[in-house]
Design an enzyme around this catalytic site. Structure first.
Site, mmCIF file in Angstrom:
data_model
loop_
_atom_site.group_PDB
_atom_site.id
_atom_site.type_symbol
_atom_site.label_atom_id
_atom_site.label_comp_id
_atom_site.label_asym_id
_atom_site.label_seq_id
_atom_site.Cartn_x
_atom_site.Cartn_y
_atom_site.Cartn_z
ATOM 1 N N ARG A 40 11.598 -20.173 -11.895
ATOM 2 C CA ARG A 40 10.643 -19.079 -11.744
ATOM 3 C C ARG A 40 9.283 -19.617 -11.291
ATOM 4 O O ARG A 40 8.571 -18.994 -10.522
ATOM 5 C CB ARG A 40 10.508 -18.265 -13.046
ATOM 6 C CG ARG A 40 9.438 -17.185 -12.951
ATOM 7 C CD ARG A 40 9.620 -15.987 -13.904
ATOM 8 N NE ARG A 40 10.042 -16.354 -15.238
ATOM 9 C CZ ARG A 40 9.273 -16.977 -16.156
ATOM 10 N NH1 ARG A 40 8.028 -17.297 -15.854
ATOM 11 N NH2 ARG A 40 9.749 -17.267 -17.338
ATOM 12 N N LYS B 49 10.882 -7.645 7.151
ATOM 13 C CA LYS B 49 10.816 -7.146 8.520
ATOM 14 C C LYS B 49 11.060 -8.281 9.528
ATOM 15 O O LYS B 49 12.151 -8.781 9.597
ATOM 16 C CB LYS B 49 9.486 -6.423 8.734
ATOM 17 C CG LYS B 49 9.105 -5.457 7.579
ATOM 18 C CD LYS B 49 10.078 -4.294 7.435
ATOM 19 C CE LYS B 49 9.916 -3.486 6.153
ATOM 20 N NZ LYS B 49 8.588 -3.007 5.831
ATOM 21 N N ASP C 287 -2.670 -6.603 5.650
ATOM 22 C CA ASP C 287 -1.219 -6.437 5.790
ATOM 23 C C ASP C 287 -0.917 -6.554 7.286
ATOM 24 O O ASP C 287 -1.249 -5.669 8.074
ATOM 25 C CB ASP C 287 -0.797 -5.070 5.241
ATOM 26 C CG ASP C 287 0.713 -4.825 5.323
ATOM 27 O OD1 ASP C 287 1.395 -5.544 6.079
ATOM 28 O OD2 ASP C 287 1.211 -3.904 4.637
ATOM 29 N N TYR D 276 0.654 1.813 4.612
ATOM 30 C CA TYR D 276 2.076 1.831 4.278
ATOM 31 C C TYR D 276 2.276 2.667 3.002
ATOM 32 O O TYR D 276 1.673 2.359 1.975
ATOM 33 C CB TYR D 276 2.601 0.408 4.105
ATOM 34 C CG TYR D 276 4.026 0.393 3.612
ATOM 35 C CD1 TYR D 276 5.058 0.816 4.441
ATOM 36 C CD2 TYR D 276 4.334 0.006 2.323
ATOM 37 C CE1 TYR D 276 6.365 0.850 3.985
ATOM 38 C CE2 TYR D 276 5.635 0.033 1.859
ATOM 39 C CZ TYR D 276 6.649 0.455 2.705
ATOM 40 O OH TYR D 276 7.934 0.495 2.241
HETATM 41 C C1 LIG Z 1 7.888 -2.596 4.724
HETATM 42 C C2 LIG Z 1 6.435 -2.718 4.601
HETATM 43 C C3 LIG Z 1 5.844 -3.045 3.375
HETATM 44 C C4 LIG Z 1 6.632 -3.184 2.084
HETATM 45 O O1 LIG Z 1 7.536 -4.213 2.110
HETATM 46 P P1 LIG Z 1 8.952 -4.202 1.323
HETATM 47 O O2 LIG Z 1 9.539 -5.508 1.694
HETATM 48 O O3 LIG Z 1 9.702 -3.001 1.773
HETATM 49 O O4 LIG Z 1 8.618 -4.108 -0.138
HETATM 50 C C5 LIG Z 1 4.464 -3.191 3.347
HETATM 51 N N1 LIG Z 1 3.709 -3.021 4.460
HETATM 52 C C6 LIG Z 1 4.255 -2.703 5.644
HETATM 53 C C7 LIG Z 1 3.370 -2.539 6.830
HETATM 54 C C8 LIG Z 1 5.628 -2.545 5.764
HETATM 55 O O5 LIG Z 1 6.156 -2.210 6.943
#
Ligand SMILES: *Cc1c(COP(=O)(O)O)cnc(C)c1O
Length: 372
Positions: free
Chosen positions: A47, A195, A170, A99
């Protein structure tokens, strides 16, 4: 070293015991202690740290030009670690086009713990008006989801610095191939590695990369270790493997997205295309300035008509899959308002596309047929 080289080598090393060229997956949760009480390789319990996660964090820190990275079990867990690291009562400024998963996190889980405002961060006057003595964080997301709005990172950082406020970006839609927020002055960059880093729609992960190992970063590390929202060794291995092709995959995504955006822009059944690579995008010049590696692989467009016309398009495509998410090799299309739920501000005739790596001629032919 250049990005392509970093992507291939910075997350891998030849295994000393077996001489395996690819670093093996270390599933062990625990590590042997030496007679003198030390841990020879520095690992104690998975962890806290695991060899596969260390390798993943290393390549991600390098790709973002940061000095350290912390990986999580999802993008939302990475975002949550930032919010959990703030003192109760801290005021957070976040974008109105954020998001939805992270916006819901603030609204549902941090109500009463943090103060927050969702505003148009690109409007300098509005941003300045919302800063107060307890403002500790400005969260930005660029390009934004799903409207592909661009935030001028340098400009926000300039304002934040004057007030001693931290900036987290982000950068999921951009990847370090297109833009590097730390170089533009952000304190942390966040990604959903579900992604483009994963790239094949088969794993979940999130990451924070820091420009500085300061007290705040130590706190985030504590949230990671003590909270335990960590990725498994297998997911770390999969990510390291996928990241090797990230620079080349992004070239294909960028190429296809630009051509699809141009095709859609000229189509009579489409009223608006949102893609930062189009000259018609309201912040195209800012995008050109900060997205030096390209404009990303996601675009949104509005179909002439209402929800019914938009839904008829997604129900008629054959190559695009009707599904949420983005960044995979396969093209996805979705009716965004349906995903975001009843309190969405997303136009009902808006479709969001994650442009994949199929041949662009096939993608254009498919969407062209669906538009009729
Ligand atoms: C998908 C996404 C998230 C969240 O990520 P997860 O892996 O689904 O928890 C945050 N910000 C953006 C811009 C995203 O496309």
């Amino acid at each position: 070293m250049k990005t392509e080289t970093i992507a291939i080598h910075a997350g891998n090393h030849v295994d000393e015991s077996s001489k395996a060229v690819i670093q093996p997956i270390t599933l062990s949760t625990t590590f042997e202690r030496s007679p003198d009480g030390t841990y020879a390789a520095g690992y104690i319990y998975s962890r806290s740290a695991n060899p596969n996660r260390t390798s993943l964090e290393h390549v991600l820190a390098k790709l973002e030009n940061g000095i350290d990275a912390a990986c999580f079990s999802s993008g939302n867990a990475a975002g949550m670690a930032v919010f959990q690291s703030l003192k109760p009562g801290t005021h957070v400024i976040a974008p109105d086009d954020m998001y939805h998963g992270l916006r819901n996190q603030l609204k549902n889980l941090f109500a009463g713990i943090l103060e927050f405002d969702f505003i148009d961060i690109n409007n300098e006057d509005v941003l300045k008006q919302h800063i107060n003595p307890s403002t500790g964080l400005i969260w930005i997301e660029t390009p934004s989801n799903p409207l592909l709005k661009i935030t001028d990172v340098k400009k926000v950082v300039d304002i934040a610095r004057q007030h001693g406020i931290k900036v987290v970006c982000d950068s999921t839609f951009a990847t370090p191939i297109c833009q590097q927020p730390l170089a533009l002055g952000a304190d942390l960059v966040m990604h959903s590695s579900t992604k483009y880093f994963g790239g094949h729609s088969d794993l979940m992960g999130g990451v924070l990369v820091t420009a500085e190992k300061n007290e705040w970063w130590q706190k985030i590390r504590q949230v990671q270790e003590m909270g335990g929202a960590i990725p498994s060794p297998f997911d770390c291995y999969m990510l390291v493997r996928s990241i090797k092709t990230l620079p080349y995959r992004m070239r294909g995504h960028l190429h296809n997205a630009q051509l699809l955006a141009q095709f859609l822009e000229d189509h009579p059944k489409i009223s608006q295309v949102m893609y930062p690579g189009l000259a018609s995008h309201p912040q195209h010049l800012i995008a050109k300035d900060q997205m030096t590696g390209g404009f990303g692989g996601v675009l949104s467009f509005c179909v002439v008509g209402d929800e019914a016309e938009a839904k008829s398009v997604i129900n008629s495509v054959k190559i695009f899959t009707q599904a949420t998410s983005l960044g995979g090799v396969e093209s996805l299309i979705e009716h965004r308002a349906s995903v975001e739920g009843p309190d969405t501000k997303t136009p009902l005739n808006l479709l969001r596309v994650s442009v994949g790596l199929e041949h662009i001629d096939d993608l254009i032919a498919d969407i062209s047929a669906a538009l009729g």
